[in-house]
Design an enzyme around this catalytic site. Structure first.
Site, PDB file in Angstrom:
ATOM      1  CG  HIS A  10      -2.003  -1.150   0.931  1.00 32.80           C
ATOM      2  ND1 HIS A  10      -2.873  -1.525   0.426  1.00 32.80           N
ATOM      3  CD2 HIS A  10      -2.227  -2.095   2.240  1.00 32.80           C
ATOM      4  CE1 HIS A  10      -3.253  -2.439   0.672  1.00 32.80           C
ATOM      5  NE2 HIS A  10      -2.955  -3.001   1.854  1.00 32.80           N
ATOM      6  CB  CYS A  42      -8.278  -5.385   3.423  1.00 32.68           C
ATOM      7  SG  CYS A  42      -8.292  -4.246   2.115  1.00 32.68           S
TER       8      CYS A  42
END
Length: 453
Positions: A10, A42
């Site tokens: 990320h 996620c």
């Protein structure tokens, strides 16, 4: 300008893309030890549960896309050492074993986190799996196909999402956690009690307040998890105990928290010149407590990575800190939280109080008017908002983003009471439920001050 980036999930992806666009003359080299980049971890439970059919949708960049920006991506390359004074790193090609040195003018460390793996006896047995990256997700799916008894250790967001996914796939599921409540870092008991009942109603066994002692197996494969309270049959065990920052490369070279999280300033600068850091490898400034904390979240990571790029040459845009805002959907319940829970606020030494609002989210004359449960946590004396939690069968989770902004700006409960929110019967009541929470804290007018006309 030579820019080296270590890690590409990320924070790394955000830092790389923004650096390439902002400084087209820069020579950017990315070192990534995995065989893929920018995986949305996620989404693992969604992939396991079959909601996401094509896992490629969980990747939001690729070496090819970075190459179009002029970025050199070295996949399956592990950085083994960093000398921040000499501005040099050493890397190893994991396919050939070749080691080589590289130098940089600017270094961005986005090495992320790694699951906590206690050294339980039997941890080496097959079918004990972590849940962090794309390879883990594929292993969970593959091992889970033939398994009937699934044990998940750790009742945080990942653990809860996985037990739901496996239960919906027809598995016998047990959830183990040393804490007495699930999701205890994110929600108070008013919420976790409801969620626990929902899980039990679906047939999920909850072994809460139990510590794993060891794993047992036959022929090298796990078949049971032993806790200090009992024994649980297991064909597959998934460890979701928590995460720790991956920062050994900079140990002793930059300032860190006790757990190894790198401390950065509001411009993502470490304590060493020309060394920046972002994402799960870092501590963040936690606004509710006005101090640094370790809160690994994808949202924090992408913001920090973007800021590292923007501030690479000149301090330009400040980090606003975080409230640790998060959300989760558990069966039909939409849940979100921001800031401190009431229990966490008191553990931190704050004089905290709370209000709980349970109401129909829109007028009762509408065809449907489901209930919403909102809890606001605030500081006694100042009425400063510290945190909030919400749950409803209607998706009202965006209200928590509003409270996140309130906390970031040090708003008080009485100010929230009179914030201007629109009214329309399709969506809410004349007094929005956020206003209603603030109104509960307003002092009563003394009787002698009431003027009768």
């Amino acid at each position: 300008m030579r820019v080296a980036v270590i890690g590409c999930t990320h924070a790394g992806t955000a830092a790389i893309v923004n650096t390439a666009k902002l400084y087209p003359e820069a020579e950017i080299t990315v070192y990534e030890r995995n065989d893929n980049i920018s995986f949305l971890s996620c989404g693992i439970a969604l992939y396991v549960g079959g909601v996401v059919k094509d896992p490629q949708g969980l990747f939001y960049s690729s070496p090819e896309q970075l190459a179009e920006l002029g970025v050199k991506t070295k996949m399956l390359h592990e950085v083994t050492a960093v000398d921040t004074d000499r501005k040099q790193l050493t890397a190893r090609n994991l396919q050939t074993g070749e080691e080589f040195a590289d130098h940089f003018d600017k270094l961005i460390v986005t090495t992320g986190s790694w699951p906590v793996v206690p050294r339980f006896p039997g941890i080496e047995l097959d079918n004990i799996i972590l849940s962090k990256n794309f390879n883990h997700s594929n292993m969970i799916i593959e091992k889970g196909k033939e398994a009937q008894n699934i044990v998940v250790v750790g009742a945080g967001y990942i653990g809860i999402e996985l037990v739901e996914a496996f239960q919906m796939n027809g598995k016998n599921v047990t959830l183990i956690d040393a804490e007495e409540r699930i999701l205890s870092k994110y929600l108070d008991a008013e919420y976790t009690d409801v969620i626990e009942d929902t899980l039990r109603e679906r047939g999920i066994a909850l072994a809460l307040g139990e510590k794993v002692v060891r794993f047992e197996g036959e022929e090298g494969r796990v078949n049971a998890v032993i806790t200090d309270h009992g024994r649980y049959a297991a064909d597959v065990v998934i460890l979701c105990i928590g995460f720790k920052p991956n920062t050994e490369l900079l140990k002793g070279q930059v300032d860190m928290l006790d757990n190894g999280a790198i401390i950065v300033d509001e411009y993502m600068r470490t304590s060493k010149n020309d060394v920046f850091a972002a994402g799960d490898s870092c501590a963040v400034y936690y606004n509710p407590l006005k101090s640094h904390a370790y809160i690994p979240l994808a949202t924090n990571a992408v913001r920090m990575g973007t800021l590292a790029a923007r501030n690479l040459l000149t301090p330009t845009v400040k980090y606003l800190g975080t409230q640790g805002t998060s959300g989760i959907k558990i069966y039909e319940n939409n849940i979100a939280a921001t800031g401190l829970t009431e229990s966490a606020a008191r553990e931190a030494g704050l004089e905290a109080d709370s209000v709980l609002v349970t109401d129909s989210y829109r007028p009762e004359f509408m065809p449907t008017h489901e209930k919403v449960t909102l809890k606001l946590v605030y500081e006694q004396g100042t009425n400063r908002i510290l945190g909030a939690q919400i749950m409803s069968k209607v998706d009202l989770t965006q209200a928590i983003n509003t409270i996140s902004v309130c906390i970031q700006n040090d708003m008080k409960m009485e100010e929230l009471a009179f914030v201007d929110f629109f009214f329309q019967p399709h969506f809410n009541k004349p007094w929005n439920f956020l206003n209603s929470a603030g109104l509960q804290v307003l002092p009563e007018v003394p009787a002698q001050e009431i003027v009768h006309v």
